[in-house]
Design a protein around this motif. Sequence first.
Motif, PDB file in Angstrom:
ATOM      1  N   LEU A 293      13.000  -5.425  12.492  1.00 42.80           N
ATOM      2  CA  LEU A 293      13.369  -5.962  11.187  1.00 42.80           C
ATOM      3  C   LEU A 293      14.331  -7.125  11.374  1.00 42.80           C
ATOM      4  O   LEU A 293      15.061  -7.175  12.371  1.00 42.80           O
ATOM      5  N   LEU A 299      14.449  -5.379   1.815  1.00 41.92           N
ATOM      6  CA  LEU A 299      13.216  -4.646   1.530  1.00 41.92           C
ATOM      7  C   LEU A 299      13.092  -4.434   0.024  1.00 41.92           C
ATOM      8  O   LEU A 299      14.091  -4.385  -0.701  1.00 41.92           O
ATOM      9  N   ARG A 303       8.862   1.169  -3.380  1.00 45.72           N
ATOM     10  CA  ARG A 303       7.634   1.310  -2.595  1.00 45.72           C
ATOM     11  C   ARG A 303       7.968   1.978  -1.277  1.00 45.72           C
ATOM     12  O   ARG A 303       9.099   1.906  -0.795  1.00 45.72           O
ATOM     13  N   THR A 304       6.973   2.633  -0.704  1.00 40.09           N
ATOM     14  CA  THR A 304       7.182   3.330   0.564  1.00 40.09           C
ATOM     15  C   THR A 304       7.015   2.350   1.724  1.00 40.09           C
ATOM     16  O   THR A 304       6.025   1.617   1.795  1.00 40.09           O
ATOM     17  N   HIS A 305       7.995   2.334   2.627  1.00 49.03           N
ATOM     18  CA  HIS A 305       7.974   1.434   3.778  1.00 49.03           C
ATOM     19  C   HIS A 305       7.768   2.243   5.054  1.00 49.03           C
ATOM     20  O   HIS A 305       8.348   3.318   5.219  1.00 49.03           O
ATOM     21  N   THR A 306       6.924   1.725   5.938  1.00 51.69           N
ATOM     22  CA  THR A 306       6.839   2.276   7.287  1.00 51.69           C
ATOM     23  C   THR A 306       7.655   1.370   8.193  1.00 51.69           C
ATOM     24  O   THR A 306       7.294   0.217   8.421  1.00 51.69           O
ATOM     25  N   LEU A 307       8.771   1.888   8.648  1.00 50.91           N
ATOM     26  CA  LEU A 307       9.682   1.119   9.499  1.00 50.91           C
ATOM     27  C   LEU A 307       9.346   1.381  10.962  1.00 50.91           C
ATOM     28  O   LEU A 307       9.114   2.526  11.354  1.00 50.91           O
ATOM     29  N   ARG A 365       8.618   6.814   8.010  1.00 51.27           N
ATOM     30  CA  ARG A 365       8.308   6.438   6.628  1.00 51.27           C
ATOM     31  C   ARG A 365       9.577   6.549   5.787  1.00 51.27           C
ATOM     32  O   ARG A 365      10.335   7.512   5.886  1.00 51.27           O
ATOM     33  N   TRP A 366       9.776   5.566   4.931  1.00 48.63           N
ATOM     34  CA  TRP A 366      10.927   5.551   4.010  1.00 48.63           C
ATOM     35  C   TRP A 366      10.379   5.513   2.591  1.00 48.63           C
ATOM     36  O   TRP A 366      10.048   4.455   2.072  1.00 48.63           O
ATOM     37  N   LYS A 368      10.040   5.062  -1.041  1.00 49.35           N
ATOM     38  CA  LYS A 368      10.597   4.475  -2.263  1.00 49.35           C
ATOM     39  C   LYS A 368      12.135   4.483  -2.317  1.00 49.35           C
ATOM     40  O   LYS A 368      12.737   5.149  -3.166  1.00 49.35           O
ATOM     41  N   VAL A 411      18.124  -3.144  -0.171  1.00 51.78           N
ATOM     42  CA  VAL A 411      16.912  -2.844  -0.945  1.00 51.78           C
ATOM     43  C   VAL A 411      17.091  -3.430  -2.339  1.00 51.78           C
ATOM     44  O   VAL A 411      18.089  -3.124  -3.029  1.00 51.78           O
TER      45      VAL A 411
END
Length: 412
Positions: A293, A299, A303-307, A365-366, A368, A411
């Motif tokens: 990142l 971000l 929404r769901t983020h895949t970090l 996964r993060w 939302k 965020v």
Amino acid sequence: MPTSRRSVLASAAAAPIASTVASTVGQAQRPAAAGAPSIVKPLPPERFVDFGTNAEMRWDSVDPRRYLTPQADLFVRNHTATPTIDAATYRLRVFGDGLREARSEADAVSLSLRDLRRLPRTRLTAVHECTGNGRSFFASQQGQTVSGTAWRLGSVGTVEWEGVRLRTVLRRLGLDRDAVSIMATGLDDPFRSGTTDYGRVRRPFPVTKGLDDALLAWGANGQPLLPDHGFPLRLVLPGWIGIASIKWLGSLEVATRELTSPWNTTFYRMTGGDYPADSPPLTVNPVRSAWELPLPAILAAGRTHTLTGRAWSGAAPIARVDVSLDGGATWRRADLDDRHPHGHHGHHRRDRGDRGHGWTQFSVRWPKPRPGSYQLLARATDRAGRTQPDVSPLNAQGYFFDAVVKHPVTVV
């Protein structure tokens, strides 16, 4: 032709001789206005931080889908300037009283690139990392003053090296049973600092390392070495600090006594800060990890983020990565991807000595996240039981920053 060299060629396994590629030297010369005159390859600002003689890969330019680091993107650490070397006339000189047939430097065995390419070749994947990777965090995260290039986390990459095992060359030349040390010396210009001329960049390593996994490499990721990365031949000591893998390798002295150079007596050892004056020279790299990142990162909320990120160690493969998305209040185990998708050169055998010296990709996964400011943390543990600490011990040169990096994320 020296007897020793004749025996090397006579016993070499029958293998196709790849054409030498002197034509790669001098290509892609950068215009004078483009940045550091000591580095040959382009350093586009969206992918590099140009430090003059050094250049750092921007970590947020790393492609999460790509395991290996392209040479074009790999960091550059030069003491002086990248030399231009003609592969057709290049010779590796091997000498010393540690050879079975002792040789003076003037009477060194002379090996051409073609001689070496006739020997059994292998590919080995390993992290390549500067000793000072992460140095800037001593100041920004720990409030401490150190000297040296202010690397963040981009003076590292993972490369699939191609070459011949050093032990293959040493065994065919013949080693004295009392040989203990090998000095690798580069062909770049002598290094001068102030009024001191330290001579050519050189650093010794134990014969045991040379007989273990050391590689004489002429290629990287299926291509010839670029000039900035050691063309036409470099040493690779997997798992060890970057300076140990001498570029533009000109000679190897094999000795029955412990050899020394400024690069293991003065430089690249812990001094000052939390370390005693007699700390030994640095060898194996510590455990580190990094999020893929920007630093800091922004971000989108809702929404769901895949970090994703990468973790690596000089001592052993990564066993686990624990992550926190809330500044350390809670932790969870990240998912590890151990597939290492780099076996695309099927015509070369994978060396059994390739013991997982590459990095490990991780993800989490993060779901939302709400708007606000966060600190992302990642703590890697290797299979040797080493874990990243919260604080790196201070040393004057800012080596081995291995603490968990606090990665700010907003965020919105």
